[in-house]
Design a protein around this motif. Structure first.
Motif, PDB file in Angstrom:
ATOM      1  N   VAL A 185       0.640  -1.365   0.127  1.00 39.56           N
ATOM      2  CA  VAL A 185       0.137   0.154   0.135  1.00 39.56           C
ATOM      3  C   VAL A 185       0.798   1.243   0.053  1.00 39.56           C
ATOM      4  N   TRP A 186       1.975   1.414   0.800  1.00 35.99           N
ATOM      5  CA  TRP A 186       2.455   2.578   1.040  1.00 35.99           C
ATOM      6  C   TRP A 186       4.156   2.695   0.439  1.00 35.99           C
ATOM      7  N   LEU A 187       4.490   1.588  -0.089  1.00 37.45           N
ATOM      8  CA  LEU A 187       5.803   1.781  -0.718  1.00 37.45           C
ATOM      9  C   LEU A 187       5.932   1.130  -2.141  1.00 37.45           C
ATOM     10  N   GLU A 188       4.991   0.165  -2.572  1.00 35.84           N
ATOM     11  CA  GLU A 188       5.226  -0.559  -3.846  1.00 35.84           C
ATOM     12  C   GLU A 188       5.119   0.267  -5.176  1.00 35.84           C
ATOM     13  N   HIS A 189       4.170   1.525  -4.917  1.00 37.05           N
ATOM     14  CA  HIS A 189       4.080   2.334  -6.022  1.00 37.05           C
ATOM     15  C   HIS A 189       5.564   3.012  -6.620  1.00 37.05           C
ATOM     16  N   THR A 190       6.053   3.346  -5.483  1.00 43.48           N
ATOM     17  CA  THR A 190       7.419   3.930  -5.838  1.00 43.48           C
ATOM     18  C   THR A 190       8.275   2.962  -6.308  1.00 43.48           C
ATOM     19  N   ILE A 191       8.567   1.766  -5.789  1.00 44.05           N
ATOM     20  CA  ILE A 191       9.219   0.333  -6.336  1.00 44.05           C
ATOM     21  C   ILE A 191       8.802   0.412  -7.840  1.00 44.05           C
ATOM     22  N   GLU A 192       7.807   0.360  -8.264  1.00 42.02           N
ATOM     23  CA  GLU A 192       7.109   0.137  -9.681  1.00 42.02           C
ATOM     24  C   GLU A 192       7.622   1.023 -10.367  1.00 42.02           C
ATOM     25  N   ASP A 193       7.392   2.314 -10.087  1.00 42.92           N
ATOM     26  CA  ASP A 193       8.080   3.595 -10.839  1.00 42.92           C
ATOM     27  C   ASP A 193       9.471   3.607 -11.118  1.00 42.92           C
ATOM     28  N   VAL A 194      10.455   3.113 -10.151  1.00 37.73           N
ATOM     29  CA  VAL A 194      11.740   3.159 -10.447  1.00 37.73           C
ATOM     30  C   VAL A 194      12.168   1.880 -11.239  1.00 37.73           C
ATOM     31  N   ASN A 195      11.303   0.765 -11.186  1.00 39.95           N
ATOM     32  CA  ASN A 195      11.991  -0.185 -12.096  1.00 39.95           C
ATOM     33  C   ASN A 195      11.345  -0.395 -13.279  1.00 39.95           C
TER      34      ASN A 195
ATOM     35  N   ILE B  84      -5.545   5.486  -1.348  1.00 42.55           N
ATOM     36  CA  ILE B  84      -4.582   5.279  -0.179  1.00 42.55           C
ATOM     37  C   ILE B  84      -3.190   4.660  -0.579  1.00 42.55           C
ATOM     38  N   ALA B  85      -3.033   3.945  -1.819  1.00 45.89           N
ATOM     39  CA  ALA B  85      -2.087   3.302  -2.159  1.00 45.89           C
ATOM     40  C   ALA B  85      -1.306   4.013  -3.255  1.00 45.89           C
ATOM     41  N   SER B  86      -1.760   5.323  -3.608  1.00 45.17           N
ATOM     42  CA  SER B  86      -1.044   6.147  -4.492  1.00 45.17           C
ATOM     43  C   SER B  86      -0.785   5.452  -5.720  1.00 45.17           C
ATOM     44  N   ALA B  87      -1.595   4.484  -6.464  1.00 42.82           N
ATOM     45  CA  ALA B  87      -1.173   3.895  -7.368  1.00 42.82           C
ATOM     46  C   ALA B  87      -1.963   4.367  -8.703  1.00 42.82           C
ATOM     47  N   VAL B  88      -2.996   5.275  -8.794  1.00 40.65           N
ATOM     48  CA  VAL B  88      -3.581   5.659  -9.951  1.00 40.65           C
ATOM     49  C   VAL B  88      -2.822   6.504 -11.010  1.00 40.65           C
ATOM     50  N   LYS B  89      -2.747   6.217 -12.158  1.00 42.08           N
ATOM     51  CA  LYS B  89      -2.170   6.935 -13.268  1.00 42.08           C
ATOM     52  C   LYS B  89      -3.287   7.281 -14.280  1.00 42.08           C
TER      53      LYS B  89
END
Length: 294
Positions: free
Chosen positions: A90-100, A257-262
């Motif tokens: 919820v709180w970290l994966e969105h950043t890991i996905e963006d970086v990778n 809440i997961a900051s995952a919407v683009k």
């Protein structure tokens, strides 16, 4: 097609601890830990930076012993509730996905989340996912085509789809649901086309009676995720893409809440053009070949 769980409780009678434990068990059994091969220098860099950041926060905000002990107790509860997969996704994966994925051309991806289950039933296109006879919600036809970055059709592609039901619950993470409800692996045809008949999912709150819910309540946040389809697409010789696809007009597209919407992940549903009821949404996939970068 409607295998019923032996658990006679209703789906809303499940607990956060049960869902968290299942997520932890599935991650442990996924084999991802077996591929861990991080050089000592990289571990030192990342762990050192994380520890320094936490200490810097303690200094900058003058953390008290009461707050420190509350944090310690809460971290222990995250573990005992089995909610580390939920917390991190919820709180970290969105950043890991963006970086990778920043150098991967083609279709944009998103987070996987904690509720993926491998081995969903394989179906040829056009496919209908497993659902109950009295399933609530709006029928949805999800369809599209696979091409490479040069516009050529891709053969051998597949779509793994999973999502919540109209009450916001996932099969295998809530009691009383058919085992493979709204879960399938759909094979595209030789020209890369696919069609999947399912139901439009509902927005839902992440589990709130466990450790993550305790944090949300203490911070005065909300626990809502907008309605979404989970998608994992792949084809031999191409880089896989994991997504969550959203629906326009959902009030939580702006404050997920997961900051995952683009923006690239918001569907454009329309009334079905065939004789079927409900909506259809078209989403085409452009996959990059293995090793291909922007």
């Amino acid at each position: 097609m409607t295998q019923i769980s032996s658990d006679t409780r209703k789906e809303n009678e499940g607990t956060a601890v049960e869902a968290g434990s299942k997520a932890t068990e599935r991650f442990t059994a996924s084999g991802k830990l077996a591929r861990l091969d991080v050089p000592q220098e990289r571990v030192s860099l990342l762990a050192g930076a994380a520890i320094k950041a936490i200490n810097d926060i303690a200094v900058a905000h003058e953390v008290t012993y009461e707050e420190y002990n509350a944090l310690k107790a809460w971290l222990i509860k995250v573990g005992t509730d089995g909610e580390w997969p939920l917390f991190l996704d919820v709180w970290l994966e969105h950043t890991i996905e963006d970086v990778n994925t920043q150098e991967r051309p083609g279709t944009v991806g998103s987070i996987e989340g904690p509720y993926y289950v491998p081995g969903a039933p394989e179906l040829p296109t056009p496919a209908t996912v497993e659902m109950r006879e009295d399933e609530e919600g709006t029928p949805l036809l999800f369809k599209g085509r696979f091409t490479d970055t040069d516009g050529n059709p891709i053969t051998g592609a597949q779509v793994e789809i999973w999502h919540a039901d109209a009450a916001g619950f996932y099969s295998q993470y809530a009691p009383g649901l058919p085992e493979w409800l709204f879960r399938a692996t759909v094979k595209a045809d030789e020209n890369g086309y696919f069609e999947i008949n399912t139901m439009r999912p509902a927005p839902y709150q992440i589990p709130t009676e466990g450790a993550c819910g305790q944090l949300i309540s203490a911070a005065g946040w909300h626990a809502w995720r907008p309605a979404h389809l989970h998608i994992k697409v792949s084809a031999p010789g191409y880089q896989p893409v994991i997504q969550q696809l959203y629906f326009p007009g959902d009030p939580h597209n702006e404050d997920d809440i997961a900051s995952a919407v683009k923006p690239e992940l918001i569907l454009d549903p329309a009334p079905r053009t065939d004789d079927g009821a409900g909506e259809e949404a078209v989403y085409d996939y452009v996959l990059a070949k293995e090793g291909q970068t922007k």
